[in-house]
Design a protein around this motif. Structure first.
Motif, PDB file in Angstrom:
ATOM      1  N   SER A   2      -8.189   7.593  -4.621  1.00 50.82           N
ATOM      2  CA  SER A   2      -7.300   7.234  -3.520  1.00 50.82           C
ATOM      3  C   SER A   2      -5.856   7.130  -3.994  1.00 50.82           C
ATOM      4  O   SER A   2      -5.580   6.955  -5.184  1.00 50.82           O
ATOM      5  CB  SER A   2      -7.729   5.897  -2.914  1.00 50.82           C
ATOM      6  OG  SER A   2      -7.443   4.831  -3.803  1.00 50.82           O
ATOM      7  N   ASP A   3      -4.940   7.207  -3.022  1.00 49.05           N
ATOM      8  CA  ASP A   3      -3.524   7.114  -3.343  1.00 49.05           C
ATOM      9  C   ASP A   3      -3.199   5.776  -3.990  1.00 49.05           C
ATOM     10  O   ASP A   3      -2.399   5.714  -4.935  1.00 49.05           O
ATOM     11  CB  ASP A   3      -2.706   7.302  -2.066  1.00 49.05           C
ATOM     12  CG  ASP A   3      -1.218   7.335  -2.344  1.00 49.05           C
ATOM     13  OD1 ASP A   3      -0.754   8.331  -2.916  1.00 49.05           O
ATOM     14  OD2 ASP A   3      -0.526   6.358  -2.010  1.00 49.05           O
ATOM     15  N   VAL A   6      -4.316   5.827  -7.652  1.00 46.77           N
ATOM     16  CA  VAL A   6      -3.405   6.656  -8.446  1.00 46.77           C
ATOM     17  C   VAL A   6      -2.103   5.911  -8.697  1.00 46.77           C
ATOM     18  O   VAL A   6      -1.585   5.892  -9.817  1.00 46.77           O
ATOM     19  CB  VAL A   6      -3.134   7.998  -7.733  1.00 46.77           C
ATOM     20  CG1 VAL A   6      -2.018   8.757  -8.445  1.00 46.77           C
ATOM     21  CG2 VAL A   6      -4.403   8.834  -7.692  1.00 46.77           C
ATOM     22  N   ARG A   7      -1.565   5.286  -7.646  1.00 55.54           N
ATOM     23  CA  ARG A   7      -0.300   4.559  -7.785  1.00 55.54           C
ATOM     24  C   ARG A   7      -0.428   3.437  -8.805  1.00 55.54           C
ATOM     25  O   ARG A   7       0.455   3.260  -9.650  1.00 55.54           O
ATOM     26  CB  ARG A   7       0.136   3.996  -6.438  1.00 55.54           C
ATOM     27  CG  ARG A   7       1.550   3.404  -6.455  1.00 55.54           C
ATOM     28  CD  ARG A   7       1.906   2.719  -5.148  1.00 55.54           C
ATOM     29  NE  ARG A   7       3.310   2.382  -5.101  1.00 55.54           N
ATOM     30  CZ  ARG A   7       3.865   1.342  -5.717  1.00 55.54           C
ATOM     31  NH1 ARG A   7       3.121   0.540  -6.474  1.00 55.54           N
ATOM     32  NH2 ARG A   7       5.171   1.105  -5.615  1.00 55.54           N
ATOM     33  N   LEU A  39       4.098  11.065  -8.810  1.00 54.56           N
ATOM     34  CA  LEU A  39       2.863  10.737  -8.095  1.00 54.56           C
ATOM     35  C   LEU A  39       2.180  11.992  -7.584  1.00 54.56           C
ATOM     36  O   LEU A  39       0.970  12.151  -7.695  1.00 54.56           O
ATOM     37  CB  LEU A  39       3.164   9.801  -6.917  1.00 54.56           C
ATOM     38  CG  LEU A  39       3.410   8.327  -7.252  1.00 54.56           C
ATOM     39  CD1 LEU A  39       3.816   7.567  -5.999  1.00 54.56           C
ATOM     40  CD2 LEU A  39       2.179   7.700  -7.882  1.00 54.56           C
ATOM     41  N   ASP A  40       2.968  12.874  -6.983  1.00 54.53           N
ATOM     42  CA  ASP A  40       2.452  14.160  -6.524  1.00 54.53           C
ATOM     43  C   ASP A  40       3.643  15.102  -6.423  1.00 54.53           C
ATOM     44  O   ASP A  40       4.699  14.836  -7.017  1.00 54.53           O
ATOM     45  CB  ASP A  40       1.699  14.029  -5.189  1.00 54.53           C
ATOM     46  CG  ASP A  40       2.528  13.348  -4.108  1.00 54.53           C
ATOM     47  OD1 ASP A  40       3.764  13.523  -4.103  1.00 54.53           O
ATOM     48  OD2 ASP A  40       1.945  12.628  -3.282  1.00 54.53           O
ATOM     49  N   ARG A  43       6.715  13.062  -4.563  1.00 55.47           N
ATOM     50  CA  ARG A  43       6.927  11.614  -4.665  1.00 55.47           C
ATOM     51  C   ARG A  43       6.893  11.173  -6.122  1.00 55.47           C
ATOM     52  O   ARG A  43       6.206  11.770  -6.954  1.00 55.47           O
ATOM     53  CB  ARG A  43       5.852  10.839  -3.893  1.00 55.47           C
ATOM     54  CG  ARG A  43       5.848  11.047  -2.388  1.00 55.47           C
ATOM     55  CD  ARG A  43       4.811  10.140  -1.727  1.00 55.47           C
ATOM     56  NE  ARG A  43       3.497  10.366  -2.331  1.00 55.47           N
ATOM     57  CZ  ARG A  43       2.539   9.429  -2.397  1.00 55.47           C
ATOM     58  NH1 ARG A  43       2.737   8.229  -1.894  1.00 55.47           N
ATOM     59  NH2 ARG A  43       1.379   9.712  -2.957  1.00 55.47           N
ATOM     60  N   THR A  61       8.226   3.501  -4.631  1.00 56.98           N
ATOM     61  CA  THR A  61       7.794   4.866  -4.368  1.00 56.98           C
ATOM     62  C   THR A  61       8.942   5.581  -3.652  1.00 56.98           C
ATOM     63  O   THR A  61       9.449   5.101  -2.642  1.00 56.98           O
ATOM     64  CB  THR A  61       6.538   4.892  -3.486  1.00 56.98           C
ATOM     65  OG1 THR A  61       5.492   4.152  -4.122  1.00 56.98           O
ATOM     66  CG2 THR A  61       6.076   6.322  -3.251  1.00 56.98           C
TER      67      THR A  61
END
Length: 221
Positions: A2-3, A6-7, A39-40, A43, A61
């Protein structure tokens, strides 16, 4: 994954990288720095300002367009978003960026002198060439960001640049590897300055980079 997971993982990596820089003694007296991790594709996580005692929940973020999507940034940090995104855009493989005012590396930046690669740690940690100097521009300005982008285009294999009259910018696959290179560069800058007092530093012999790569491969096999 999940985001949120990952964060958290990337935030923890960034905090550990900041801690490792202080433990290594490569930070300026003020402790000023800014660190980010991708992050991706569009982002990143960015530190809020000074990073001594950094906590994961303090990271913001940020979108590549400069918008703060989560958390808060001091104006002093908001100024440098474009500096980080310029590197991420130019280098899709880069996963983390660290900007410091490490004293000895900054001495080369103030002198507008590229830092030669004359120590084995620089070879081993990803900077097998001199660290180039980006011409001065106001912090976070279009002039500064364009200068960084232009140097990265001319030097497609460099993993670091010196920002004239400012400091050091280093980038790598992840936060830990980038921090290792910051330390290697600062130690190399210290060694260059010290060697000047006893006759000057000497280049590696031909084939040094290949020899180091072969030694790393043997140890990993």
């Amino acid at each position: 994954m999940s985001d949120a997971v990952v964060r958290k993982d990337r935030a923890d990596q960034l905090v550990k990288a900041a801690e490792s820089l202080f433990a290594a003694g490569v930070m300026s007296h003020s402790g000023h720095a800014n660190l980010s991790v991708r992050l991706d594709g569009e982002r990143l996580l960015l530190t809020p300002g000074f990073v001594r005692g950094l906590r994961p929940e303090e990271l913001a973020t940020v979108g590549f367009d400069g918008q703060v999507l989560e958390g808060e940034l001091q104006s002093v940090s908001a100024e440098i978003i474009a500096m980080h995104t310029a590197v991420y855009r130019a280098r899709p493989h880069v996963g983390a960026i660290i900007h410091t005012h490490s004293p000895s590396a900054t001495a080369f930046a103030v002198a507008h002198r590229p830092l030669p690669c004359r120590t084995e740690p620089m070879l081993r940690f990803g900077q097998a060439e001199d660290v180039p100097v980006v011409p001065w521009g106001p912090r976070g300005s279009d002039v500064s960001v364009r200068g960084i982008a232009e140097v990265l285009e001319r030097r497609p294999t460099t993993a670091a640049v010196l920002l004239a009259n400012h400091g050091l910018l280093v980038f790598g696959p992840d936060a830990a590897a980038t921090a290792h290179l910051v330390v290697a560069i600062e130690e190399s800058a210290e060694a260059e300055i010290a060697a000047a007092a006893i006759g000057g530093a000497v280049d590696f012999p031909p084939g040094a980079q290949e020899a180091v790569r072969a030694a790393i491969a043997r140890a990993a096999s």
